[in-house]
Write a protein that holds these residues in place. Structure first.
Motif, PDB file in Angstrom:
ATOM      1  N   TYR A  65      35.638  81.952  99.243  1.00 30.70           N
ATOM      2  CA  TYR A  65      35.597  83.031 100.444  1.00 30.70           C
ATOM      3  C   TYR A  65      35.912  82.404 101.468  1.00 30.70           C
ATOM      4  CZ  TYR A  65      32.329  83.952  96.484  1.00 30.70           C
ATOM      5  OH  TYR A  65      31.763  83.915  95.167  1.00 30.70           O
ATOM      6  N   LEU A 116      39.046  85.879  93.531  1.00 33.09           N
ATOM      7  CA  LEU A 116      39.889  87.031  93.797  1.00 33.09           C
ATOM      8  C   LEU A 116      39.059  88.522  93.917  1.00 33.09           C
ATOM      9  CD1 LEU A 116      42.480  88.748  93.106  1.00 33.09           C
ATOM     10  CD2 LEU A 116      41.950  88.624  90.506  1.00 33.09           C
ATOM     11  N   HIS A 117      37.861  88.737  93.308  1.00 32.09           N
ATOM     12  CA  HIS A 117      37.177  89.858  93.538  1.00 32.09           C
ATOM     13  C   HIS A 117      36.869  89.869  95.076  1.00 32.09           C
ATOM     14  CE1 HIS A 117      35.756  90.044  89.066  1.00 32.09           C
ATOM     15  NE2 HIS A 117      36.954  90.554  89.343  1.00 32.09           N
ATOM     16  N   TRP A 118      36.367  88.843  95.720  1.00 31.22           N
ATOM     17  CA  TRP A 118      36.094  88.712  97.220  1.00 31.22           C
ATOM     18  C   TRP A 118      37.330  89.379  98.042  1.00 31.22           C
ATOM     19  CZ3 TRP A 118      37.167  86.710 101.955  1.00 31.22           C
ATOM     20  CH2 TRP A 118      36.684  87.087 102.786  1.00 31.22           C
ATOM     21  N   ARG A 175      37.864  84.048  89.550  1.00 30.41           N
ATOM     22  CA  ARG A 175      37.514  85.372  89.286  1.00 30.41           C
ATOM     23  C   ARG A 175      36.630  85.831  90.744  1.00 30.41           C
ATOM     24  NH1 ARG A 175      39.279  87.940  84.977  1.00 30.41           N
ATOM     25  NH2 ARG A 175      40.024  86.573  83.359  1.00 30.41           N
ATOM     26  N   LYS A 176      35.816  85.138  91.196  1.00 26.32           N
ATOM     27  CA  LYS A 176      34.800  85.475  91.975  1.00 26.32           C
ATOM     28  C   LYS A 176      35.527  85.390  93.461  1.00 26.32           C
ATOM     29  CE  LYS A 176      30.404  83.543  90.708  1.00 26.32           C
ATOM     30  NZ  LYS A 176      29.225  82.490  90.876  1.00 26.32           N
ATOM     31  N   LEU A 221      42.641 100.607  92.178  1.00 28.64           N
ATOM     32  CA  LEU A 221      43.430  99.534  93.101  1.00 28.64           C
ATOM     33  C   LEU A 221      44.857 100.028  93.327  1.00 28.64           C
ATOM     34  CD1 LEU A 221      42.129  96.337  91.259  1.00 28.64           C
ATOM     35  CD2 LEU A 221      41.412  97.243  93.757  1.00 28.64           C
ATOM     36  N   LEU A 262      39.707  91.166  97.092  1.00 30.33           N
ATOM     37  CA  LEU A 262      40.194  92.511  96.763  1.00 30.33           C
ATOM     38  C   LEU A 262      39.118  93.259  97.575  1.00 30.33           C
ATOM     39  CD1 LEU A 262      40.685  92.293  92.950  1.00 30.33           C
ATOM     40  CD2 LEU A 262      42.557  92.984  94.747  1.00 30.33           C
ATOM     41  N   ASP A 263      37.923  92.954  97.803  1.00 30.00           N
ATOM     42  CA  ASP A 263      37.162  93.511  98.362  1.00 30.00           C
ATOM     43  C   ASP A 263      36.940  93.595  99.837  1.00 30.00           C
ATOM     44  OD1 ASP A 263      35.996  94.869  96.081  1.00 30.00           O
ATOM     45  OD2 ASP A 263      34.289  93.359  95.823  1.00 30.00           O
ATOM     46  N   GLU A 302      43.515  93.056  86.877  1.00 33.91           N
ATOM     47  CA  GLU A 302      42.384  93.753  87.548  1.00 33.91           C
ATOM     48  C   GLU A 302      42.874  95.220  87.760  1.00 33.91           C
ATOM     49  OE1 GLU A 302      39.338  92.976  88.710  1.00 33.91           O
ATOM     50  OE2 GLU A 302      39.371  91.185  87.704  1.00 33.91           O
TER      51      GLU A 302
END
Length: 369
Positions: free
Chosen positions: A193, A339-341, A336-337, A280, A343-344, A273
């Protein structure tokens, strides 16, 4: 209760370290000193700004008087030195800034620490100066060569790596000559992050979402060892708590990937995703998936950069055997964590790249330090 000064704490690894430390050591005091150059982002520290154990100071590590003032005011007993110019491409185009920050700035910190900790009788004698370095000081490996150990001779190949090697030697000199209680760590490529979007993983994610080309240097088969940033923070914590003064420790992810494979993996993960979350497509209409094509279509090979090291790999045997360190995040879960961070938190990315906004945000703290 420890009292830490974290230099470069608004940068990628520094900000993650601040969050990590205040979460696990809520009674410790953390002061961040950061000049807020292009890669320093106060937005990364907003979650802790209201914490009474946290203080932010905008300033240059080369300002010896300012550092001495902070060491005395906050009765600092631990310096964790992250502040650095760190992008190899930028060091090739303009090495002067790297020498100024990474060599002159590091020496200024060491002088301040010596003046306060070793010459000021009112200050506690127990102290630690931890210097965060890089595996790039060791040079480049062939595919069949063993990983870097702490005994690997230095062979830096870029102005960035050379500047970090110089600061490493200066830290050691202050230990040997003056008795400053130092430790050093050399890490492999971090991901996670709050990373400035010029680096490979956040750049690829951002470009995929915007439908921009994914530039790959040369054949893309350069190999890097990838370490989740929170595991890096955990390694530094172990060194501060249990590490031997004067020693150097390699912190790696034991996770080697070719650059091209990282990029293709990210393409496939982002496509997956989008397939799982149709919202998205509305949020990122320029992404390839929103147009019915694969993110891999964005991959573009460009001319390799000068002096591009072929492979880095870290041998973590020393820190594993002596301090019990092991990465806790697998690459599958960590990526994955990450990428999700992103994306958000694309607003964070946009604000990080918006220099007008960063200048305004920085100005809010010019008179509050």
């Amino acid at each position: 209760m420890k009292k830490l000064l974290v230099t470069g704490g608004a940068g990628f690894i520094g900000a993650n370290f601040v969050h990590y430390w205040l979460t696990l050591h809520p009674n410790d005091n953390v002061t961040v000193l950061d000049a807020l150059t292009y890669a320093g982002n106060l937005g990364s520290l907003m979650p802790v700004m209201a914490n009474p154990h946290f203080r932010f100071v905008k300033g240059d590590i080369a300002n010896t008087a300012l550092v001495e003032q902070l060491l005395l005011e906050e009765r600092i007993d631990t310096v964790v030195h992250f502040a650095a110019e760190s992008h190899v491409d930028r060091s090739i185009l303009g090495p002067d800034a790297f020498v100024q920050t990474n060599v002159v700035g590091a020496h200024s910190l060491l002088k301040a620490a010596r003046n306060v900790w070793l010459k000021e009788p009112a200050h506690p004698l127990s102290h630690r100066f931890h210097h965060v370095s890089t595996d790039e000081v060791y040079g480049s490996l062939e595919s069949d060569e063993p990983a870097f150990t702490e005994a690997t001779p230095y062979q830096p190949n870029s102005p960035y790596a050379a500047s970090k090697a110089a600061s490493d030697h200066m830290v050691r000199a202050y230990y040997q000559t003056y008795g400053l209680q130092v430790t050093l760590s050399h890490c492999s490529n971090n991901y996670g992050y709050y990373q400035y979007p010029e680096k490979l993983i956040p750049l690829c994610i951002h470009h995929i979402l915007q439908g921009k080309p994914l530039p790959i240097y040369g054949d893309g088969k350069q190999i890097r060892d990838w370490l989740f940033v929170e595991d890096h923070c955990r390694g530094i914590e172990l060194i501060l708590q249990q590490g031997h003064v004067g020693e150097s420790y390699n912190i790696g992810g034991m996770n080697e990937w070719q650059n091209i494979d990282i990029v293709t993996l990210l393409c496939d993960l982002v496509d997956a995703e989008f397939a799982a979350a149709p919202v998205l497509t509305k949020r990122y209409p320029n992404a390839p998936y929103a147009k019915g094509i694969s993110a891999r279509s964005l991959i573009t090979h460009v001319q390799d950069r000068a002096g591009h090291d072929r492979r880095y790999a870290i041998d973590c045997t020393k820190i594993e055997k002596t301090l019990g360190f092991k990465p806790t995040e697998s690459f599958a879960s960590g990526i994955r964590k990450t990428l999700h961070w992103y994306l958000d938190n694309q607003r964070w990315v946009e604000e990080a790249e918006n220099r007008d906004y960063q200048t305004w945000l920085s100005q809010q703290y010019d008179n509050r330090s």
